[in-house]
Design an enzyme around this catalytic site. Sequence first.
Site, PDB file in Angstrom:
ATOM      1  N   ASP A  20       0.810  -1.226   0.000  1.00 22.21           N
ATOM      2  CA  ASP A  20       0.000   0.000   0.000  1.00 22.21           C
ATOM      3  C   ASP A  20       0.840   1.270   0.000  1.00 22.21           C
ATOM      4  O   ASP A  20       0.459   2.280   0.582  1.00 22.21           O
ATOM      5  CB  ASP A  20      -0.969   0.001   1.209  1.00 22.21           C
ATOM      6  CG  ASP A  20      -1.807  -1.250   1.250  1.00 22.21           C
ATOM      7  OD1 ASP A  20      -2.186  -1.742   0.163  1.00 22.21           O
ATOM      8  OD2 ASP A  20      -2.087  -1.746   2.353  1.00 22.21           O
ATOM      9  N   HIS A  48      -4.774  -1.672  -5.686  1.00 22.48           N
ATOM     10  CA  HIS A  48      -3.978  -0.546  -6.178  1.00 22.48           C
ATOM     11  C   HIS A  48      -4.918   0.586  -6.585  1.00 22.48           C
ATOM     12  O   HIS A  48      -5.790   0.398  -7.427  1.00 22.48           O
ATOM     13  CB  HIS A  48      -3.106  -0.981  -7.363  1.00 22.48           C
ATOM     14  CG  HIS A  48      -2.055  -1.978  -6.977  1.00 22.48           C
ATOM     15  ND1 HIS A  48      -1.131  -2.478  -7.849  1.00 22.48           N
ATOM     16  CD2 HIS A  48      -1.766  -2.545  -5.780  1.00 22.48           C
ATOM     17  CE1 HIS A  48      -0.328  -3.315  -7.216  1.00 22.48           C
ATOM     18  NE2 HIS A  48      -0.710  -3.381  -5.961  1.00 22.48           N
TER      19      HIS A  48
HETATM   20  P1  GDP Z   1      -0.794   0.327  -3.503  1.00 20.14           P
HETATM   21  O1  GDP Z   1      -1.361  -0.955  -3.037  1.00 20.14           O
HETATM   22  O2  GDP Z   1       0.689   0.401  -3.280  1.00 20.14           O
HETATM   23  O3  GDP Z   1      -1.145   0.676  -4.921  1.00 20.14           O
HETATM   24  O4  GDP Z   1      -1.421   1.450  -2.587  1.00 20.14           O
HETATM   25  P2  GDP Z   1      -2.991   1.593  -2.169  1.00 20.14           P
HETATM   26  O5  GDP Z   1      -3.734   2.115  -3.321  1.00 20.14           O
HETATM   27  O6  GDP Z   1      -3.474   0.361  -1.497  1.00 20.14           O
HETATM   28  O7  GDP Z   1      -2.896   2.668  -1.009  1.00 20.14           O
HETATM   29  C1  GDP Z   1      -2.350   3.931  -1.213  1.00 20.14           C
HETATM   30  C2  GDP Z   1      -3.406   4.988  -0.832  1.00 20.14           C
HETATM   31  O8  GDP Z   1      -2.789   6.259  -0.801  1.00 20.14           O
HETATM   32  C3  GDP Z   1      -4.497   5.118  -1.886  1.00 20.14           C
HETATM   33  O9  GDP Z   1      -5.685   5.519  -1.239  1.00 20.14           O
HETATM   34  C4  GDP Z   1      -3.988   6.222  -2.796  1.00 20.14           C
HETATM   35  O10 GDP Z   1      -5.043   6.929  -3.467  1.00 20.14           O
HETATM   36  C5  GDP Z   1      -3.320   7.124  -1.794  1.00 20.14           C
HETATM   37  N1  GDP Z   1      -2.142   7.864  -2.289  1.00 20.14           N
HETATM   38  C6  GDP Z   1      -1.173   7.474  -3.143  1.00 20.14           C
HETATM   39  N2  GDP Z   1      -0.213   8.422  -3.223  1.00 20.14           N
HETATM   40  C7  GDP Z   1      -0.598   9.414  -2.382  1.00 20.14           C
HETATM   41  C8  GDP Z   1      -0.011  10.659  -1.986  1.00 20.14           C
HETATM   42  O11 GDP Z   1       1.074  11.036  -2.410  1.00 20.14           O
HETATM   43  N3  GDP Z   1      -0.708  11.394  -1.063  1.00 20.14           N
HETATM   44  C9  GDP Z   1      -1.905  11.002  -0.551  1.00 20.14           C
HETATM   45  N4  GDP Z   1      -2.496  11.778   0.348  1.00 20.14           N
HETATM   46  N5  GDP Z   1      -2.481   9.829  -0.890  1.00 20.14           N
HETATM   47  C10 GDP Z   1      -1.823   9.061  -1.794  1.00 20.14           C
HETATM   48  P1  IMO Z   2      -0.834  -4.177  -2.267  1.00 21.48           P
HETATM   49  O1  IMO Z   2      -0.433  -4.678  -3.624  1.00 21.48           O
HETATM   50  C1  IMO Z   2      -0.909  -4.737   2.067  1.00 21.48           C
HETATM   51  C2  IMO Z   2      -0.707  -8.859   3.516  1.00 21.48           C
HETATM   52  C3  IMO Z   2      -1.981  -9.277   4.223  1.00 21.48           C
HETATM   53  C4  IMO Z   2      -1.431 -10.303   5.197  1.00 21.48           C
HETATM   54  C5  IMO Z   2      -0.322 -10.974   4.382  1.00 21.48           C
HETATM   55  C6  IMO Z   2      -0.730 -12.287   3.739  1.00 21.48           C
HETATM   56  O2  IMO Z   2      -2.155  -3.523  -2.254  1.00 21.48           O
HETATM   57  O3  IMO Z   2       0.246  -3.391  -1.640  1.00 21.48           O
HETATM   58  P2  IMO Z   2      -2.365 -12.921   1.747  1.00 21.48           P
HETATM   59  O4  IMO Z   2      -3.826 -12.661   1.577  1.00 21.48           O
HETATM   60  O5  IMO Z   2      -1.523 -12.371   0.663  1.00 21.48           O
HETATM   61  O6  IMO Z   2      -2.077 -14.369   2.029  1.00 21.48           O
HETATM   62  O7  IMO Z   2      -1.991 -12.147   3.105  1.00 21.48           O
HETATM   63  O8  IMO Z   2       0.054 -10.057   3.372  1.00 21.48           O
HETATM   64  N1  IMO Z   2      -0.895  -8.312   2.165  1.00 21.48           N
HETATM   65  C7  IMO Z   2      -0.931  -7.008   1.881  1.00 21.48           C
HETATM   66  N2  IMO Z   2      -0.850  -5.931   2.681  1.00 21.48           N
HETATM   67  N3  IMO Z   2      -1.003  -4.571   0.731  1.00 21.48           N
HETATM   68  C8  IMO Z   2      -1.040  -5.641  -0.086  1.00 21.48           C
HETATM   69  O9  IMO Z   2      -1.053  -5.538  -1.427  1.00 21.48           O
HETATM   70  C9  IMO Z   2      -1.034  -6.930   0.485  1.00 21.48           C
HETATM   71  N4  IMO Z   2      -1.081  -8.175  -0.019  1.00 21.48           N
HETATM   72  C10 IMO Z   2      -0.987  -9.012   1.011  1.00 21.48           C
HETATM   73  O10 IMO Z   2      -2.601  -8.196   4.874  1.00 21.48           O
HETATM   74  O11 IMO Z   2      -0.830  -9.635   6.284  1.00 21.48           O
HETATM   75 MG    MG Z   3      -2.871  -1.665  -1.770  1.00 18.77          MG
END
Ligand code: GDP
Ligand code: IMO
Ligand code: MG
Length: 443
Positions: A20, A48
């Site tokens: 994340d 994502h």
């Molecule tokens: P990913 O799994 O790595 O793609 O990340 P996620 O989408 O799960 O979580 C990142 C969160 O942060 C999302 O809600 C994005 O919209 C938000 N986000 C990404 N970059 C920024 C940033 O620079 N600032 C803020 N405030 N939010 C961001």
């Molecule tokens: P993105 O791509 C955050 C974590 C789960 C759990 C562990 C194992 O959005 O960054 P699983 O279901 O994969 O067997 O869970 O890994 N986990 C993540 N945490 N972002 C992710 O993906 C994750 N993918 C798996 O929360 O602790």
């Molecule tokens: Mg994510």
Amino acid sequence: MNYHSNIGRHTAVVGLQWGDEGKGKIVDVLTAEHDVIVRYNGGANAGHTVVVEGQRYALHLIPSGILYPHKMCVIGNGVVVDPERLLEEIDSLRSRSIAVGDNLRISDRAHVVMPYHKEQDAALEDYLASTTANASGSLAIGTTRRGIGPAYADKVCRSTAIRMGDLLDPAYLRERLRVICKLRTNELRAMGVSTAPLDADALAERFGALGVRLRPHIVDSVYELHGAAALGRTILFEGANACLLDIDHGTYPYVTSSNCSTAGIHSGTGIPGSTIGRVLGIMKAYSTRVGAGPFPTELNNEIGSTIRERGREYGTTTGRPRRCGWLDLVAVKYSAMVCGATGIACTLFDVLSGFDELRICTKYRLADGSLSDRFIPDARRLEGASPVYETFDGWSESVAEAGSRSALPDAAKRYLARIEEVVGIPIEMVGIGPERSQTLVAQ
Ligand code: GDP
Ligand code: IMO
Ligand code: MG
């Protein structure tokens, strides 16, 4: 052109923390300058997020490049695909006028997440959560319950696996499922799940129908990718999950079941690592983690809650509140080393405005009292490490409208400069908000 002429031409985006980090947003930004965007690992455990002009898209299986028309998006052989979720994702994008057709290719060798994988995932987690096996509590991982671990386990087991290409051969699918369902029913019952016998023929029909819908997308992705590269197209690899969740390099056993570091790219796509010249490691300006497992800089206090609320730190996939803490550069530096990162994108930097003081962990104090700047990719041993912090002045100004890194407050510049100094690679991008446009790119 063949693979020799492609040495160093492609780019990888990979998470340097526990997921994340904002990989989806950065992939979306970089898609503009690439032709093909490829997922190489994980499955619908990933979430994502891309935000474009106020529209928020959450992608789980489809590469984050899909929002651009005319770019090819590929789900590589290293991904585990839940076909029902994938179709939901396709339908949801189409309903928002995003074209999904010939621009989406799925490897015929990607493994299928079946409904019993999700049942197995949940049954094991429930069983583990009900035990108190050690001093730190239960052994449950806190998985996303998306069936990821059991699907990868079947891939390794071989004889009980189903691949996307198998969905296109109804007779073969039925034959395999008849054996698998018998075994799985017994296994689930042994785990205390009171299930009716799994119905192989019904499952074969259901998944055969999914195969019919997905057939236009299912290809030999290895030849597709090499073919595109041979035509001079550049590839952007989109890591799911993150290095500290990598099955080999993460905080084992509190990890996911794939190689989410750059280690997974070659095996998960068939494209050799030598063709990747740029590895952009994505890190938040602080740390978060979802699920169980060690987290040395975790803040179980007001500051942690403030970060969670300001950063809207709730899971994209499960909605769970994310655990929040100070930036851990011991961890980031380790991930950058394992992934071969050539640059960093520091995301969610805007979230840090308004704190009087900020901390960055640059060393650990170990159980024997000694100091170390080495990360410990083993949950049990990492539990014994406590963070040693450097303290920084905060800044009160919002940075969400900053036009460049040089326009940031001095205290913010010092924070970024220290990250570069400790990790030893340049920050190429700074995220100052969720929108595609809220990204400062180093000139
Ligand atoms: P990913 O799994 O790595 O793609 O990340 P996620 O989408 O799960 O979580 C990142 C969160 O942060 C999302 O809600 C994005 O919209 C938000 N986000 C990404 N970059 C920024 C940033 O620079 N600032 C803020 N405030 N939010 C961001
Ligand atoms: P993105 O791509 C955050 C974590 C789960 C759990 C562990 C194992 O959005 O960054 P699983 O279901 O994969 O067997 O869970 O890994 N986990 C993540 N945490 N972002 C992710 O993906 C994750 N993918 C798996 O929360 O602790
Ligand atoms: Mg994510």
